[in-house]
Design a protein around this motif. Structure first.
Motif, PDB file in Angstrom:
ATOM      1  N   VAL A   9       0.839  -1.204   0.000  1.00 45.72           N
ATOM      2  CA  VAL A   9       0.000   0.000   0.000  1.00 45.72           C
ATOM      3  C   VAL A   9       0.877   1.258   0.000  1.00 45.72           C
ATOM      4  O   VAL A   9       0.606   2.212  -0.717  1.00 45.72           O
ATOM      5  N   ASP A  10       1.962   1.241   0.759  1.00 45.20           N
ATOM      6  CA  ASP A  10       2.880   2.383   0.773  1.00 45.20           C
ATOM      7  C   ASP A  10       3.522   2.595  -0.596  1.00 45.20           C
ATOM      8  O   ASP A  10       3.632   3.721  -1.072  1.00 45.20           O
ATOM      9  N   PHE A  11       3.946   1.492  -1.215  1.00 43.88           N
ATOM     10  CA  PHE A  11       4.532   1.584  -2.552  1.00 43.88           C
ATOM     11  C   PHE A  11       3.540   2.158  -3.542  1.00 43.88           C
ATOM     12  O   PHE A  11       3.859   3.045  -4.333  1.00 43.88           O
ATOM     13  N   CYS A  12       2.308   1.651  -3.498  1.00 35.45           N
ATOM     14  CA  CYS A  12       1.276   2.131  -4.414  1.00 35.45           C
ATOM     15  C   CYS A  12       0.977   3.609  -4.188  1.00 35.45           C
ATOM     16  O   CYS A  12       0.770   4.358  -5.140  1.00 35.45           O
ATOM     17  N   GLY A  13       0.973   4.024  -2.949  1.00 35.17           N
ATOM     18  CA  GLY A  13       0.742   5.428  -2.656  1.00 35.17           C
ATOM     19  C   GLY A  13       1.839   6.319  -3.199  1.00 35.17           C
ATOM     20  O   GLY A  13       1.603   7.468  -3.588  1.00 35.17           O
ATOM     21  N   THR A  14       3.049   5.787  -3.253  1.00 36.10           N
ATOM     22  CA  THR A  14       4.188   6.549  -3.761  1.00 36.10           C
ATOM     23  C   THR A  14       4.174   6.658  -5.275  1.00 36.10           C
ATOM     24  O   THR A  14       4.447   7.724  -5.831  1.00 36.10           O
ATOM     25  N   VAL A  15       3.881   5.568  -5.987  1.00 36.95           N
ATOM     26  CA  VAL A  15       3.984   5.577  -7.448  1.00 36.95           C
ATOM     27  C   VAL A  15       2.707   5.989  -8.160  1.00 36.95           C
ATOM     28  O   VAL A  15       2.744   6.297  -9.352  1.00 36.95           O
ATOM     29  N   ALA A  16       1.594   6.021  -7.477  1.00 40.84           N
ATOM     30  CA  ALA A  16       0.317   6.325  -8.128  1.00 40.84           C
ATOM     31  C   ALA A  16       0.320   7.655  -8.887  1.00 40.84           C
ATOM     32  O   ALA A  16      -0.181   7.707 -10.007  1.00 40.84           O
ATOM     33  N   PRO A  17       0.885   8.731  -8.337  1.00 39.71           N
ATOM     34  CA  PRO A  17       0.857   9.991  -9.093  1.00 39.71           C
ATOM     35  C   PRO A  17       1.637   9.938 -10.404  1.00 39.71           C
ATOM     36  O   PRO A  17       1.405  10.734 -11.302  1.00 39.71           O
ATOM     37  N   TYR A  18       2.570   8.999 -10.518  1.00 40.04           N
ATOM     38  CA  TYR A  18       3.410   8.922 -11.707  1.00 40.04           C
ATOM     39  C   TYR A  18       2.980   7.833 -12.681  1.00 40.04           C
ATOM     40  O   TYR A  18       3.636   7.623 -13.697  1.00 40.04           O
ATOM     41  N   SER A  19       1.907   7.144 -12.396  1.00 38.06           N
ATOM     42  CA  SER A  19       1.529   5.991 -13.212  1.00 38.06           C
ATOM     43  C   SER A  19       1.193   6.368 -14.650  1.00 38.06           C
ATOM     44  O   SER A  19       1.580   5.660 -15.575  1.00 38.06           O
ATOM     45  N   TYR A  20       0.503   7.469 -14.857  1.00 37.23           N
ATOM     46  CA  TYR A  20       0.138   7.857 -16.219  1.00 37.23           C
ATOM     47  C   TYR A  20       1.369   8.278 -17.009  1.00 37.23           C
ATOM     48  O   TYR A  20       1.512   7.953 -18.185  1.00 37.23           O
ATOM     49  N   VAL A  21       2.284   8.974 -16.366  1.00 41.68           N
ATOM     50  CA  VAL A  21       3.526   9.372 -17.028  1.00 41.68           C
ATOM     51  C   VAL A  21       4.319   8.135 -17.416  1.00 41.68           C
ATOM     52  O   VAL A  21       4.832   8.042 -18.539  1.00 41.68           O
TER      53      VAL A  21
END
Length: 82
Positions: A9-21
């Motif tokens: 969950v922590d990892f997902c919270g970190t990378v989520a803003p960059y997923s579209y890029v």
């Protein structure tokens, strides 16, 4: 097991803003590698393309991990849940 779930969950919270890029850059890089008339680049695109798609799917899946509203939860209730 709880620690692993927290780490995910922590990892997902970190990378989520960059997923579209990440998805756009991956598509551009693999697309350019396939468009350039070079057998060597085509082979690299074919070998890395699958991993790029898997990575993009995993990061895109992280976008869906998170909190949902109470209304959203209620929308999925059935008589069995009550």
């Amino acid at each position: 097991m709880a620690k692993l779930a927290k780490n995910i969950v922590d990892f997902c919270g970190t990378v989520a803003p960059y997923s579209y890029v990440f998805a756009i850059v991956t598509a551009l890089v693999v697309g350019i590698m396939l468009a350039v008339p070079s057998e060597k680049l085509h082979d690299k695109a074919k070998s890395y393309g699958g991993w790029a798609i898997i990575g993009t799917a995993l990061i895109a899946g992280c976008v869906t991990v998170g909190t949902v509203s109470y209304t959203h939860l209620r929308a999925h209730e059935t008589r069995r849940h009550l």
